[in-house]
Motif scaffolding. Structure first.
Motif, PDB file in Angstrom:
ATOM      1  N   UNK A 165       0.822  -1.209   0.000  1.00 54.84           N
ATOM      2  CA  UNK A 165       0.000   0.000   0.000  1.00 54.84           C
ATOM      3  C   UNK A 165       0.855   1.258   0.000  1.00 54.84           C
ATOM      4  N   UNK A 166       0.212   2.314  -0.451  1.00 54.56           N
ATOM      5  CA  UNK A 166       0.844   3.635  -0.495  1.00 54.56           C
ATOM      6  C   UNK A 166      -0.137   4.626   0.115  1.00 54.56           C
ATOM      7  N   UNK A 167       0.283   5.262   1.202  1.00 54.82           N
ATOM      8  CA  UNK A 167      -0.507   6.302   1.848  1.00 54.82           C
ATOM      9  C   UNK A 167       0.128   7.656   1.534  1.00 54.82           C
ATOM     10  N   UNK A 168      -0.705   8.648   1.250  1.00 50.77           N
ATOM     11  CA  UNK A 168      -0.197  10.012   1.110  1.00 50.77           C
ATOM     12  C   UNK A 168      -1.026  10.929   1.993  1.00 50.77           C
ATOM     13  N   UNK A 169      -0.346  11.883   2.631  1.00 54.29           N
ATOM     14  CA  UNK A 169      -0.970  12.811   3.573  1.00 54.29           C
ATOM     15  C   UNK A 169      -1.224  14.136   2.865  1.00 54.29           C
ATOM     16  N   UNK A 170      -2.431  14.707   3.068  1.00 57.11           N
ATOM     17  CA  UNK A 170      -2.844  15.917   2.354  1.00 57.11           C
ATOM     18  C   UNK A 170      -3.541  16.892   3.288  1.00 57.11           C
ATOM     19  N   UNK A 171      -3.631  18.159   2.854  1.00 60.76           N
ATOM     20  CA  UNK A 171      -4.457  19.165   3.534  1.00 60.76           C
ATOM     21  C   UNK A 171      -5.085  20.058   2.476  1.00 60.76           C
ATOM     22  N   UNK A 172      -6.199  20.644   2.830  1.00 65.52           N
ATOM     23  CA  UNK A 172      -6.921  21.518   1.901  1.00 65.52           C
ATOM     24  C   UNK A 172      -6.063  22.723   1.538  1.00 65.52           C
ATOM     25  N   UNK A 173      -6.184  23.163   0.297  1.00 64.03           N
ATOM     26  CA  UNK A 173      -5.474  24.348  -0.157  1.00 64.03           C
ATOM     27  C   UNK A 173      -4.026  24.112  -0.523  1.00 64.03           C
ATOM     28  N   UNK A 174      -3.583  22.870  -0.491  1.00 64.69           N
ATOM     29  CA  UNK A 174      -2.198  22.550  -0.838  1.00 64.69           C
ATOM     30  C   UNK A 174      -2.238  21.336  -1.751  1.00 64.69           C
ATOM     31  N   UNK A 175      -1.832  21.502  -2.979  1.00 62.04           N
ATOM     32  CA  UNK A 175      -2.010  20.464  -3.983  1.00 62.04           C
ATOM     33  C   UNK A 175      -1.085  19.266  -3.892  1.00 62.04           C
ATOM     34  N   UNK A 176       0.043  19.415  -3.270  1.00 57.92           N
ATOM     35  CA  UNK A 176       1.017  18.327  -3.206  1.00 57.92           C
ATOM     36  C   UNK A 176       0.817  17.499  -1.938  1.00 57.92           C
ATOM     37  N   UNK A 177       1.311  16.283  -1.957  1.00 54.38           N
ATOM     38  CA  UNK A 177       1.304  15.458  -0.752  1.00 54.38           C
ATOM     39  C   UNK A 177       2.245  16.067   0.280  1.00 54.38           C
ATOM     40  N   UNK A 178       1.841  16.033   1.526  1.00 57.28           N
ATOM     41  CA  UNK A 178       2.670  16.528   2.629  1.00 57.28           C
ATOM     42  C   UNK A 178       3.689  15.470   3.059  1.00 57.28           C
ATOM     43  N   UNK A 179       3.293  14.218   2.919  1.00 52.61           N
ATOM     44  CA  UNK A 179       4.147  13.087   3.280  1.00 52.61           C
ATOM     45  C   UNK A 179       3.614  11.867   2.546  1.00 52.61           C
ATOM     46  N   UNK A 180       4.451  10.844   2.464  1.00 54.23           N
ATOM     47  CA  UNK A 180       4.048   9.603   1.804  1.00 54.23           C
ATOM     48  C   UNK A 180       4.636   8.431   2.585  1.00 54.23           C
ATOM     49  N   UNK A 181       3.870   7.353   2.647  1.00 56.10           N
ATOM     50  CA  UNK A 181       4.349   6.139   3.301  1.00 56.10           C
ATOM     51  C   UNK A 181       3.996   4.942   2.443  1.00 56.10           C
ATOM     52  N   UNK A 182       5.006   4.214   2.075  1.00 53.75           N
ATOM     53  CA  UNK A 182       4.836   2.963   1.339  1.00 53.75           C
ATOM     54  C   UNK A 182       4.998   1.837   2.356  1.00 53.75           C
ATOM     55  N   UNK A 183       4.081   0.862   2.313  1.00 58.53           N
ATOM     56  CA  UNK A 183       4.110  -0.200   3.309  1.00 58.53           C
ATOM     57  C   UNK A 183       3.852  -1.563   2.684  1.00 58.53           C
ATOM     58  N   UNK A 184       4.497  -2.558   3.261  1.00 57.25           N
ATOM     59  CA  UNK A 184       4.229  -3.949   2.914  1.00 57.25           C
ATOM     60  C   UNK A 184       3.600  -4.584   4.154  1.00 57.25           C
ATOM     61  N   UNK A 185       2.393  -5.108   3.964  1.00 59.29           N
ATOM     62  CA  UNK A 185       1.632  -5.699   5.055  1.00 59.29           C
ATOM     63  C   UNK A 185       1.473  -7.194   4.815  1.00 59.29           C
ATOM     64  N   UNK A 186       1.496  -7.964   5.880  1.00 60.81           N
ATOM     65  CA  UNK A 186       1.371  -9.409   5.780  1.00 60.81           C
ATOM     66  C   UNK A 186       0.122  -9.866   6.516  1.00 60.81           C
ATOM     67  N   UNK A 187      -0.679 -10.684   5.859  1.00 62.12           N
ATOM     68  CA  UNK A 187      -1.864 -11.287   6.472  1.00 62.12           C
ATOM     69  C   UNK A 187      -1.392 -12.482   7.287  1.00 62.12           C
ATOM     70  N   UNK A 188      -1.770 -12.491   8.569  1.00 66.58           N
ATOM     71  CA  UNK A 188      -1.280 -13.532   9.475  1.00 66.58           C
ATOM     72  C   UNK A 188      -2.426 -14.162  10.251  1.00 66.58           C
ATOM     73  N   UNK A 189      -2.185 -15.370  10.702  1.00 65.83           N
ATOM     74  CA  UNK A 189      -3.043 -16.000  11.687  1.00 65.83           C
ATOM     75  C   UNK A 189      -2.414 -15.703  13.043  1.00 65.83           C
ATOM     76  N   UNK A 190      -3.207 -15.218  13.965  1.00 65.15           N
ATOM     77  CA  UNK A 190      -2.673 -14.721  15.232  1.00 65.15           C
ATOM     78  C   UNK A 190      -2.241 -15.823  16.191  1.00 65.15           C
ATOM     79  N   UNK A 191      -2.617 -17.069  15.939  1.00 68.87           N
ATOM     80  CA  UNK A 191      -2.208 -18.141  16.834  1.00 68.87           C
ATOM     81  C   UNK A 191      -0.785 -18.599  16.576  1.00 68.87           C
ATOM     82  N   UNK A 192      -0.109 -18.064  15.566  1.00 70.88           N
ATOM     83  CA  UNK A 192       1.272 -18.393  15.249  1.00 70.88           C
ATOM     84  C   UNK A 192       2.260 -17.456  15.915  1.00 70.88           C
TER      85      UNK A 192
END
Length: 157
Positions: free
Chosen positions: A91-118
């Motif tokens: 996933x890719x998250x980008x942070x924004x605010x009104x009145x400013x066209x560019x992203x304020x920050x960006x976070x790229x993430x790799x997430x893993x689906x897990x079974x919690x009993x492991x």
């Protein structure tokens, strides 16, 4: 369709440093809340996690701090799914605010689906796979995010 808005918040007083800027750790907190909201959209809400015993764990996260974020700013996160397979979500998250066209920050993430009993890696359920597929199809026309697939390095002299 544009990236999904997954989280909105004003920047809180205890989130800023002595310069009145959002502290680096709170960027990750905001992006983490956006991941939680994404989890709800793909069938991994609290009830589902309790019933299935499955969740998402963050394997890797990169943050690019692009512009100042100050106390009281109303910000939101847009989330784009870059890719997924049976057990992982990129996933890719980008942070924004009104009145400013560019992203304020960006976070790229790799997430893993897990079974919690492991915990150990586990394939997404058919329902989650279908919901992820739907989001990916909605975002099909999105360009590759500007700050995705970057790495930290010094340039050679």
């Amino acid at each position: 369709m544009p990236a999904q808005i997954t989280y909105r918040t004003p920047v809180q007083k205890d989130w800023v440093d002595y310069n009145g800027h959002l502290r680096d750790a709170f960027y990750m907190l905001i992006f983490s809340y956006a991941t939680d909201a994404l989890m709800e959209r793909i069938g991994l809400d609290a009830d589902s996690r309790g019933q299935s015993g499955n969740s998402l764990f963050t394997l890797e996260a990169h943050i690019n701090y692009l512009h100042e974020v100050k106390l009281g700013a109303e910000v939101w996160v847009q989330t784009q799914i870059i890719g997924f397979d049976r057990k992982r979500l990129h996933v890719y998250h980008s942070l924004h605010r009104a009145g400013f066209g560019e992203a304020l920050a960006a976070s790229e993430q790799m997430l893993l689906h897990v079974t919690l009993d492991g915990p150990k890696a586990a394939p997404f359920s058919e329902r989650s796979t279908s919901l992820i597929d739907s989001l990916v199809n909605e975002q099909r026309d999105q360009p590759t995010p500007e700050y995705a697939a970057r790495r930290i390095q010094l340039s050679e002299r």
